[in-house]
Design an enzyme around this catalytic site. Structure first.
Site, PDB file in Angstrom:
ATOM      1  N   VAL A   1       0.867  -1.175   0.000  1.00  0.00           N
ATOM      2  CA  VAL A   1       0.000   0.000   0.000  1.00  0.00           C
ATOM      3  C   VAL A   1       0.902   1.223   0.000  1.00  0.00           C
ATOM      4  O   VAL A   1       1.871   1.293   0.769  1.00  0.00           O
ATOM      5  CB  VAL A   1      -0.921   0.017   1.228  1.00  0.00           C
ATOM      6  CG1 VAL A   1      -1.819   1.262   1.208  1.00  0.00           C
ATOM      7  CG2 VAL A   1      -1.770  -1.248   1.284  1.00  0.00           C
ATOM      8  N   CYS A   2       0.607   2.171  -0.868  1.00  0.00           N
ATOM      9  CA  CYS A   2       1.338   3.433  -0.908  1.00  0.00           C
ATOM     10  C   CYS A   2       2.834   3.176  -1.099  1.00  0.00           C
ATOM     11  O   CYS A   2       3.227   2.390  -1.957  1.00  0.00           O
ATOM     12  CB  CYS A   2       1.036   4.212   0.367  1.00  0.00           C
ATOM     13  SG  CYS A   2       1.457   5.960   0.336  1.00  0.00           S
ATOM     14  N   THR A   3       3.676   3.806  -0.278  1.00  0.00           N
ATOM     15  CA  THR A   3       5.118   3.678  -0.453  1.00  0.00           C
ATOM     16  C   THR A   3       5.668   2.370   0.095  1.00  0.00           C
ATOM     17  O   THR A   3       6.898   2.176   0.102  1.00  0.00           O
ATOM     18  CB  THR A   3       5.854   4.863   0.205  1.00  0.00           C
ATOM     19  OG1 THR A   3       5.421   4.982   1.573  1.00  0.00           O
ATOM     20  CG2 THR A   3       5.558   6.156  -0.535  1.00  0.00           C
TER      21      THR A   3
END
Length: 338
Positions: free
Chosen positions: A107-109
């Protein structure tokens, strides 16, 4: 039905919603399905088993240290400011244990950590829009797609920033347990069942700059709320109480787009939503979006998205629940030309 273990990696500086969003989806899926045992056994682990402090200041208490965590069906790596500094120990753990999981998710970075561990090499991936360029620069062996909210490439799934993790988790639940369960979870969380993974991270209103001057901001809002209206430069200039020439020059200077290009993007986006979320016919959608004729909408779709409206609906309109649990395909939405 087999119970799937989901292991969420925790670390200091993790984004709390990257963790709690998917956890709520997987936990809710177990409750929605019913049965003697939950569909998912969700566990968390930090490098040393100690509590971690999230980027927003919340403290999360893990179930395990990473060294004692079970081999999961789904290994989920969230993002946050905690992914910015190097963490050799966590990277080494992911390099060793990531390939053992049946499904690898970020998720995300969190995608940056997977990339540092070599787990995204040769694959398509995405991450938060603000870090896509960095991911591509630091790891040229990864095909980084900055547009979609999530990307599936084999058993590896990566998502864009924060709430995109919820969209990806819902897609995984739909794959595992069927659309009815995913829909129940989405309704409970008061979110859409799914934004297609191809959906752009930015809406038109977010991608374009917001005008500084109030008359131009009001025009932007008017365009969004009235895609079927008269959106010619003359009509919009009159609404802003400016001459057409002055309006066109000021609008582009403050939004980064010409009025015509902005209108084109709003109409395509509105049409996409109607095709995804309603059963209105193509002719009805074309009128509602200001195209006038289905052929005009088809030309706009082919130019912007590389596909016709009927094909777009076939791929992204949620179908009726089925007994099977077919996996969604890995796809990406073509950028709307700037």
């Amino acid at each position: 039905m087999e119970q799937r273990t989901v292991l969420v990696v925790l670390f200091d500086g993790v984004q709390s919603l990257d963790v709690t969003g998917p956890v709520e989806v997987f936990t809710g899926a177990g409750l929605a399905r019913g049965g003697d045992k939950p569909a998912y056994l969700v566990r968390t682990a930090s490098p040393d088993g100690a509590p971690v402090r999230t980027s927003s200041g919340l403290t999360l208490v893990p179930d395990h240290a990473l060294s004692g965590a079970p081999v999961p069906h789904t290994l989920l790596v969230p993002g946050g400011v905690g992914t910015r500094p190097e963490d050799p120990a966590l990277i080494d753990w992911l390099r060793e244990h990531g390939p053992r999981a049946e499904r690898l998710v970020s998720v995300c970075t969190g995608a940056i950590r997977l990339a540092q561990a070599g787990l995204l090499e040769g694959r398509r991936a995405t991450t938060h829009w603000a870090y896509c360029a960095k991911l591509a620069r630091d790891h040229p062996g990864i095909e980084v797609d900055p547009d979609p909210i999530y990307v599936r490439d084999g058993h590896v799934a990566t998502s864009a920033g924060v709430t995109a993790g919820i969209d990806l988790a819902l897609a995984l639940v739909e794959e595992d347990l069927g659309r009815a369960v995913a829909l129940t979870v989405a309704r409970h969380l008061v979110v859409f069942l799914r934004r297609p993974g191809n959906q752009a991270q930015f809406s038109v209103q977010l991608a374009a700059q917001t005008a500084r001057r109030e008359p131009l901001r009001e025009v932007q809002q008017w365009i969004t709320e009235h895609p079927a209206g008269d959106l010619s430069v003359d009509a919009l200039a009159a609404r802003a109480r400016l001459s057409p020439r002055h309006f066109a020059r000021a609008f582009q200077a403050e939004t980064g787009l010409t009025p015509g290009k902005y209108v084109d993007r709003v109409r395509v986006e509105h049409a996409r939503r109607l095709l995804e979320d309603t059963s209105d016919g193509v002719e009805e959608v074309s009128r509602a979006c200001g195209y006038g004729t289905p052929e005009a909408m088809r030309r706009a779709f082919v130019k912007a998205l590389g596909t016709a409206p009927a094909e777009y609906r076939r791929r992204f309109h949620p179908g009726p629940p089925t007994a099977g649990h077919a996996a969604p395909t890995s796809t990406s939405l073509a950028r709307i030309d700037p």
